[in-house]
Write a protein that holds these residues in place. Structure first.
Motif, PDB file in Angstrom:
ATOM      1  N   GLU A 252      46.412  41.975  39.078  1.00  7.66           N
ATOM      2  CA  GLU A 252      45.295  41.956  38.126  1.00  7.66           C
ATOM      3  C   GLU A 252      44.508  40.665  38.232  1.00  7.66           C
ATOM      4  N   TYR A 253      45.217  39.549  38.373  1.00 10.32           N
ATOM      5  CA  TYR A 253      44.514  38.270  38.494  1.00 10.32           C
ATOM      6  C   TYR A 253      43.710  38.208  39.786  1.00 10.32           C
ATOM      7  N   GLU A 254      44.302  38.707  40.875  1.00 11.15           N
ATOM      8  CA  GLU A 254      43.595  38.703  42.159  1.00 11.15           C
ATOM      9  C   GLU A 254      42.326  39.547  42.065  1.00 11.15           C
ATOM     10  N   LYS A 255      42.421  40.698  41.418  1.00  9.78           N
ATOM     11  CA  LYS A 255      41.238  41.546  41.245  1.00  9.78           C
ATOM     12  C   LYS A 255      40.196  40.850  40.400  1.00  9.78           C
ATOM     13  N   GLN A 256      40.643  40.175  39.334  1.00  5.11           N
ATOM     14  CA  GLN A 256      39.711  39.451  38.457  1.00  5.11           C
ATOM     15  C   GLN A 256      38.975  38.372  39.223  1.00  5.11           C
ATOM     16  N   VAL A 257      39.707  37.635  40.058  1.00 10.09           N
ATOM     17  CA  VAL A 257      39.094  36.572  40.846  1.00 10.09           C
ATOM     18  C   VAL A 257      38.073  37.140  41.826  1.00 10.09           C
ATOM     19  N   LYS A 258      38.439  38.226  42.494  1.00  8.46           N
ATOM     20  CA  LYS A 258      37.548  38.809  43.498  1.00  8.46           C
ATOM     21  C   LYS A 258      36.318  39.446  42.882  1.00  8.46           C
ATOM     22  N   ASP A 259      36.435  39.903  41.621  1.00  5.23           N
ATOM     23  CA  ASP A 259      35.299  40.532  40.950  1.00  5.23           C
ATOM     24  C   ASP A 259      34.268  39.517  40.477  1.00  5.23           C
ATOM     25  N   LYS A 260      34.696  38.268  40.322  1.00  6.88           N
ATOM     26  CA  LYS A 260      33.778  37.222  39.867  1.00  6.88           C
ATOM     27  C   LYS A 260      32.950  36.693  41.028  1.00  6.88           C
ATOM     28  N   ARG A 261      31.723  36.358  40.745  1.00  7.62           N
ATOM     29  CA  ARG A 261      30.858  35.820  41.794  1.00  7.62           C
ATOM     30  C   ARG A 261      31.269  34.402  42.169  1.00  7.62           C
ATOM     31  N   GLU A 262      31.706  33.625  41.181  1.00  2.69           N
ATOM     32  CA  GLU A 262      32.128  32.252  41.429  1.00  2.69           C
ATOM     33  C   GLU A 262      33.646  32.160  41.239  1.00  2.69           C
ATOM     34  N   ILE A 263      34.338  31.706  42.276  1.00  2.00           N
ATOM     35  CA  ILE A 263      35.794  31.592  42.221  1.00  2.00           C
ATOM     36  C   ILE A 263      36.190  30.233  41.653  1.00  2.00           C
ATOM     37  N   LYS A 264      37.045  30.242  40.642  1.00  2.00           N
ATOM     38  CA  LYS A 264      37.569  29.006  40.079  1.00  2.00           C
ATOM     39  C   LYS A 264      38.593  28.426  41.040  1.00  2.00           C
ATOM     40  N   ARG A 265      38.393  27.158  41.444  1.00  2.00           N
ATOM     41  CA  ARG A 265      39.312  26.514  42.377  1.00  2.00           C
ATOM     42  C   ARG A 265      40.034  25.361  41.675  1.00  2.00           C
ATOM     43  N   PHE A 266      41.176  24.964  42.241  1.00  5.22           N
ATOM     44  CA  PHE A 266      42.068  24.035  41.568  1.00  5.22           C
ATOM     45  C   PHE A 266      42.469  22.874  42.472  1.00  5.22           C
ATOM     46  N   ASP A 267      42.769  21.732  41.816  1.00  3.33           N
ATOM     47  CA  ASP A 267      43.238  20.544  42.531  1.00  3.33           C
ATOM     48  C   ASP A 267      44.733  20.628  42.835  1.00  3.33           C
TER      49      ASP A 267
END
Length: 303
Positions: free
Chosen positions: A134-149
Motif C-alpha cells: 500500500e505504501y509503495e502504491k501511495q508513493v508511486k501515485d504521487k507526482r512528487e516522491i518524498k525522499r529521506f536522509d
C-alpha cells in the motif's frame, strides 16, 4: 561556540508486515530517532513497541510472553543500543552536514513508546499504518516522491514476500549522500543454524521462510548496492531449555521455535533433533552454562 541544532523530522511507517490475509498487526518493531546538537545524536531503540490486543496466529498468548522474556533474557536491546550509540552519531553528523534538518523514515516502527517517552514529545512524528504494498502504491501515485536522509529497517524483512523488491523500493527513497540501515540476525548465528536446518518444520506460522543477514547481503550485491557491515556479537543463556519441566526454559523454546507448546506441538524425534542442534551447533558452553549465539549484523547501505 554553540553548534547549530539539526532538526530531525521522523516519518514512522507502522507497516503491517506479511501477506494480506495474515497481517501481524501487533508485531510492530523499530526505533525512533530524535534530535540533539549536530555533534551528538541519541537514538532510542524498541522492538515490538506497540502490541495490540488483536493479533493473528503467531502473535498471541505464549508467543508474546516468550518474546518479552527473550528480550529481557537476551539483552537484545542493550546490544543494538550500544551499536547505535557508537556508530550512528558519526553517520548523522556526516549526513547532516550543511543541513538544517534531516528526514528519517522508520519502517516497521511502533508508536506506543513515543507516547511514553518525554524526550520524544517535541519531535514531529508522522505515523502511517499500511502494508508495504500500500505504501509503495501511495508513493508511486504521487507526482512528487518524498525522499529521506536516513531509513531504518530493523528485523522486518522476515515479513515481506519480495526481499529484493522491498530493499530496492526503500533504497530508491534515499536522498543523495544518505544511508539505509538494515539490522538482521547474523549469518552463521544460532538463529540461522536452527531455522535453516528445520526450515520445513518451523516456517509454518508467522514466518513463511527464513533469511539471515548473509542472504540480505546476496540481494544487496545482486542489486549493485554498496554497504558496510557491522557485527553485533550477542549470546543468550539457554541452559534452562534443557531442564525438563522448567517453565522459563519451555517458554523460551516456544518463542525460539515459534510453537505454542514446544514439547506438545512437536514429535519426540523432532524435539530431540532441535535440542541437540541448539546445544551442539547453535551454542557454546562456558562455566557449565549453554550460551546461544544470537548475534546481529547491521548493514549500512549507501544511497
Amino acid at each position: 561556540m554553540n553548534r547549530p541544532v539539526l532538526c530531525i523530522q521522523t516519518v514512522c511507517l507502522v507497516i503491517l508486515l506479511g501477506t494480506e490475509s495474515t497481517l501481524p498487526e501487533g508485531a510492530r518493531e523499530g526505533f525512533q530517532v530524535y534530535s540533539g546538537e549536530a555533534s551528538h545524536f541519541s537514538v532510542h531503540y524498541s522492538k515490538a513497541a506497540a502490541m495490540n490486543t488483536v493479533m493473528p496466529a503467531g502473535y498471541e498468548g505464549r508467543y508474546v510472553q516468550g518474546f518479552q522474556f527473550y528480550l529481557k533474557h537476551s539483552e537484545e536491546h542493550k546490544a543494538i543500543r550500544e551499536f547505535v550509540d557508537k556508530v550512528l552519531p558519526g553517520e548523522f553528523t556526516r549526513i547532516g552536514e550543511g543541513k538544517s534538518k534531516m528526514d528519517v523514515l522508520g519502517v516497521g516502527s511502533g508508536g506506543a513508546l513515543v507516547k511514553k517517552t518525554p524526550s520524544l514529545q517535541k519531535i514531529p512524528f508522522s505515523w502511517h499504518t499500511m502494508t508495504c504494498g500500500e505504501y509503495e502504491k501511495q508513493v508511486k501515485d504521487k507526482r512528487e516522491i518524498k525522499r529521506f536522509d536516513f531509513i531504518h529497517m530493523i528485523q522486518m524483512l522476515y515479513y515481506v514476500d519480495d526481499y529484493p523488491g522491498t530493499i530496492k523500493f526503500f533504497h530508491n527513497l534515499l536522498k543523495e549522500n544518505s544511508k539505509l540501515l538494515i539490522v538482521h540476525e547474523a549469518a552463521g548465528s544460532g538463529w540461522e543454524t536452527l531455522w535453516k536446518t528445520h526450515r520445513k518444520e518451523l516456517c509454518t506460522k508467522s514466518v513463511s521462510d527464513y533469511l539471515s543477514a548473509g542472504d540480505i547481503k546476496v540481494h544487496l550485491e545482486r542489486l549493485g548496492l554498496k554497504y558496510d557491515e557491522h557485527l553485533i556479537p550477542n549470546t543468550m543463556d539457554i541452559t534452562d531449555c534443557f531442564t525438563n519441566g522448567d517453565e522459563m526454559g519451555e517458554l523460551l523454546l516456544d518463542f525460539m521455535t515459534d510453537q505454542d507448546h514446544f514439547h506438545q506441538s512437536l514429535t519426540p524425534d523432532l524435539r530431540a533433533s532441535i535440542l541437540d542442534l541448539l546445544r551442539n551447533r547453535c551454542s557454546t558452553e562456558k562455566e557449565g552454562r549453554i550460551l546461544f549465539d544470537c548475534s546481529f549484523s547491521c548493514l549500512l547501505v549507501y544511497s
